[in-house]
Structure formats: C-alpha cells, structure tokens
Design an enzyme around this catalytic site. Structure first.
Site, PDB file in Angstrom:
ATOM      1  N   GLY A 292       0.618  -1.172   0.103  1.00  0.00           N
ATOM      2  CA  GLY A 292       0.287  -0.434  -0.201  1.00  0.00           C
ATOM      3  C   GLY A 292       0.912   1.276   0.163  1.00  0.00           C
ATOM      4  O   GLY A 292       0.528   2.447   0.291  1.00  0.00           O
ATOM      5  N   CYS A 293       1.979   1.141   0.095  1.00  0.00           N
ATOM      6  CA  CYS A 293       2.866   1.999  -0.074  1.00  0.00           C
ATOM      7  C   CYS A 293       3.535   2.674  -1.380  1.00  0.00           C
ATOM      8  O   CYS A 293       3.641   1.600  -2.103  1.00  0.00           O
ATOM      9  CB  CYS A 293       4.558   1.775   0.549  1.00  0.00           C
ATOM     10  SG  CYS A 293       3.758   2.011   2.346  1.00  0.00           S
ATOM     11  N   GLN A 294       2.818   3.565  -2.181  1.00  0.00           N
ATOM     12  CA  GLN A 294       3.962   3.879  -3.165  1.00  0.00           C
ATOM     13  C   GLN A 294       5.473   3.527  -3.678  1.00  0.00           C
ATOM     14  O   GLN A 294       5.963   3.084  -4.389  1.00  0.00           O
ATOM     15  CB  GLN A 294       3.570   5.098  -4.142  1.00  0.00           C
ATOM     16  CG  GLN A 294       4.494   6.656  -3.468  1.00  0.00           C
ATOM     17  CD  GLN A 294       3.964   7.945  -3.990  1.00  0.00           C
ATOM     18  OE1 GLN A 294       2.824   8.093  -4.252  1.00  0.00           O
ATOM     19  NE2 GLN A 294       4.781   8.430  -5.249  1.00  0.00           N
TER      20      GLN A 294
END
Length: 139
Positions: A50-52
């Site tokens: 969920g982290c870019q």
C-alpha cells in the site's frame, strides 16, 4: 516513556515550525536517524503493502516490548516511518494496540501528504498494529 507522552512531544516539536517546508525538512532529518533494518529482513514479506515507495518493517520482541526497525527507498517515507517507530518501538503490544494516532492529525501530516503517501501512512500504522497483534497472541 509512554506512547501518549511521545506523541505529545512530537506535537510540541512540530508546533515550533512555521510552515510545512520546515516540517518536511524535519521529517527528512528524522529519517536519517532511523534504526535501520538488517539486510536479512529486507524481504518481500517485510515490505509494507500500500506504499508507493518501498518500506520494509521488522519487529522483534525484547523483554516484553516490541522493537521495530525499518528502511525505505524514499527520503520522506523514511522520515514518516521513523516518526512512527519513535512512537511505537519499545512499547508493549497491548499499548500499541490501544494507541490512537491522533497526533498525526494534530500535526497535520495526513492532510499535507499526497493521497498515495497518506494511504502508505495508514498501511504503515496497520502493519505496526499487526505486529502487536501477533506478539500479543503469542503471550
């Protein structure tokens, strides 16, 4: 120091800055003091989904408390995870689970992040709480 005490300390520190450029610089500085994860824990399993950018998080239990280490390939993200580790590392699993993260709203962090970074922040908190849940279940 308890989680609420650390959170209050962070809110006080952020109130010293006049604008968000100074606050971003401070967050980046925090990232430089991050207790880095050992290379052996930089695995796919430890990447926060969920982290870019890539963020690795590892937690270990020491004397009834969870100690977190982390790293990121992005300087701002590294600072954000450093901020969270400052709050949640060396705390008991039960305290982590019952902790709210109101300090993030108080310092205005979420509203000053891009939507993808804000989602990443939520994912980081979720992962920290998942570690706490797992360690609590072991006890």
């Amino acid at each position: 120091m308890s989680i609420p005490e650390i959170e209050n300390e962070i809110v006080d520190e952020f109130s010293l800055f006049e604008d968000w450029m100074q606050r971003y610089e401070y967050i980046i500085e925090l990232g430089k003091s991050l207790p880095l994860i050992e290379d052996k824990y930089k695995t796919e399993d430890n990447i926060i989904k969920g982290c870019q950018s890539k963020v690795w998080l590892h937690g270990e239990e020491h004397e009834g408390k969870i100690v977190f280490t982390a790293d990121s390939d992005a300087i701002l993200t590294k600072g954000i995870i450093a901020l969270l580790i400052r709050v949640f590392s060396n705390q008991k699993a039960a305290d982590i689970l019952k902790a709210n993260t109101d300090f993030i709203d108080e310092i205005g962090l979420k509203e000053h992040l891009s939507p993808t970074r804000a989602n990443g922040l939520i994912s980081m908190i979720k992962q920290i709480k998942m570690y706490a849940l797992a360690f609590e279940a072991k006890q």
